[in-house]
Scaffold this active site. Structure first.
Site, PDB file in Angstrom:
ATOM      1  N   ARG A  10      25.317 -37.460 -28.646  1.00  0.00           N
ATOM      2  CA  ARG A  10      25.076 -37.920 -27.270  1.00  0.00           C
ATOM      3  C   ARG A  10      24.783 -39.415 -27.249  1.00  0.00           C
ATOM      4  O   ARG A  10      25.329 -40.155 -26.417  1.00  0.00           O
ATOM      5  CB  ARG A  10      23.902 -37.135 -26.665  1.00  0.00           C
ATOM      6  N   ARG A  11      23.924 -39.857 -28.151  1.00  0.00           N
ATOM      7  CA  ARG A  11      23.600 -41.284 -28.205  1.00  0.00           C
ATOM      8  C   ARG A  11      24.789 -42.102 -28.671  1.00  0.00           C
ATOM      9  O   ARG A  11      25.066 -43.180 -28.138  1.00  0.00           O
ATOM     10  CB  ARG A  11      22.403 -41.511 -29.133  1.00  0.00           C
ATOM     11  N   ARG A  27      13.658 -42.557 -40.882  1.00  0.00           N
ATOM     12  CA  ARG A  27      14.682 -43.376 -40.214  1.00  0.00           C
ATOM     13  C   ARG A  27      14.308 -44.851 -40.209  1.00  0.00           C
ATOM     14  O   ARG A  27      15.173 -45.718 -40.347  1.00  0.00           O
ATOM     15  CB  ARG A  27      14.914 -42.861 -38.795  1.00  0.00           C
ATOM     16  N   CYS A  36      23.106 -29.921 -29.669  1.00  0.00           N
ATOM     17  CA  CYS A  36      23.196 -31.226 -30.318  1.00  0.00           C
ATOM     18  C   CYS A  36      24.566 -31.410 -30.974  1.00  0.00           C
ATOM     19  O   CYS A  36      24.867 -32.477 -31.491  1.00  0.00           O
ATOM     20  CB  CYS A  36      22.088 -31.384 -31.348  1.00  0.00           C
ATOM     21  N   LYS A  39      13.856 -30.390 -26.578  1.00  0.00           N
ATOM     22  CA  LYS A  39      15.241 -30.775 -26.865  1.00  0.00           C
ATOM     23  C   LYS A  39      15.806 -30.005 -28.061  1.00  0.00           C
ATOM     24  O   LYS A  39      17.016 -29.981 -28.273  1.00  0.00           O
ATOM     25  CB  LYS A  39      15.361 -32.279 -27.108  1.00  0.00           C
TER      26      LYS A  39
END
Length: 317
Positions: A139-140, A163, A250, A91
């Site tokens: 995208r999310r 995170r 991205c 990705k």
């Protein structure tokens, strides 16, 4: 010896170039173990290379160059013959590779879905109204807002541990991460829910690991060839063709996911506006031998729906 003239029998050492994040090191060590199992006669070592994407942590990727930030320095090491192969999360790999380099092997894909880790074990449908959810992906973000417009999206970057720490420190209700990374890191138990592709279509190549090599080094290519997973490679050819037509990375909210069943394949794609108010979807089926054409065809269809205008607005930003 010039790499051009090396045969498989003359390759007795393979130096793996990798990022230094915990997940990248896991993937590189995984490839190392597979190669050592396949070829007990060779030495395999890891060379950690800090990429621009690792150095720049406080700015969204879209503002500083996107995908190539995680591969550029490693590819330069390949071209300088400082490493023999580069191991990447697919990705993160741009559509265009530097001259002289190629993706020689794609390994079997892990779970491609996105995963929700929530503070109180609540699934996506159960999060409270106005819940704060962290993600660094357009995208999310797009698909979350399309499904739950009430959510507050909190931008974040960093590795898995960073995170998770931010979720606690910033009192977030949840964060979205790739299921594959969590499972590979032995953290599957932290997953509250794997989000179905019908709600959140994965990013192109998500869950797959690729091996990049010099094209003039056939000996190395032959050594790594046993790690190839044909079905995954075929699926990614379709996904990357879709992304290539849309000039996607991205920086833009594009999802695509292809599956293979025998000699047939199916692909789904989406493009959305940053606020999630416009979502364009497409899907198609065809023969695996037509993977590239199928991905390109689906991209053309989604552009005809009007996705091109949304993408133009985002690119112009």
């Amino acid at each position: 010896m010039d790499p051009l003239f090396r045969s498989i029998y003359e390759v007795n050492e393979i130096r793996i170039g990798t990022r230094g994040s915990p997940l990248a090191l896991w993937q590189a060590n995984w490839i190392k173990s597979l190669l050592e199992e396949e070829h007990p006669d060779i030495t395999v070592s890891l060379i950690t290379i800090k990429t621009s994407g690792d150095k720049i942590q406080d700015v969204p990727l879209a503002k500083v160059g996107g995908k190539g930030l995680f591969t550029k320095e490693i590819e330069e090491g390949l071209l300088r013959n400082e490493v023999d192969i580069a191991v990447h999360s697919m990705k993160d790999v741009p559509m265009k590779l530097p001259p002289g380099l190629g993706l020689s092997v794609i390994t079997e894909r892990e779970d491609p879905r996105d995963a929700l880790i929530s503070r109180d074990g609540q699934k996506l449908d159960e999060l409270p109204q106005g819940a704060k959810v962290g993600t660094g992906s357009f995208r999310r973000t797009t698909q979350l807002l399309a499904y739950r417009p009430d959510l507050q999206i909190v931008p974040m970057r960093g590795n898995v541990g960073t995170r998770l720490d931010k979720m606690e420190k910033e009192n977030l209700d949840g964060i979205i991460l790739a299921a594959a990374g969590l499972k590979r890191m032995g953290m599957a138990d932290r997953i509250t829910e794997c989000i179905p592709p019908e709600i959140m279509l994965p990013g192109g190549g998500q869950g797959a690991v690729g091996i990049e090599t010099r094209k003039d080094d056939p000996g190395v290519m032959m050594r790594i060839l046993p790690l190839e997973h044909e079905e995954t490679h075929t699926a990614l050819e379709a996904e990357r063709s879709f992304l290539h037509r849309l000039e996607g990375g991205c920086q833009v909210p594009i999802g695509v996911y292809a599956t293979v069943d025998g000699n047939r394949m199916h692909i789904r794609g989406m493009v959305g506006s940053l606020d999630g108010k416009q979502i364009f979807r497409t899907e198609g089926s065809g023969a695996t031998q037509d993977a590239v054409q199928l991905g390109d065809q689906c991209a053309r269809e989604i552009l005809e729906q009007g996705a091109g205008k949304v993408l133009d607005e985002i690119y112009n930003r």
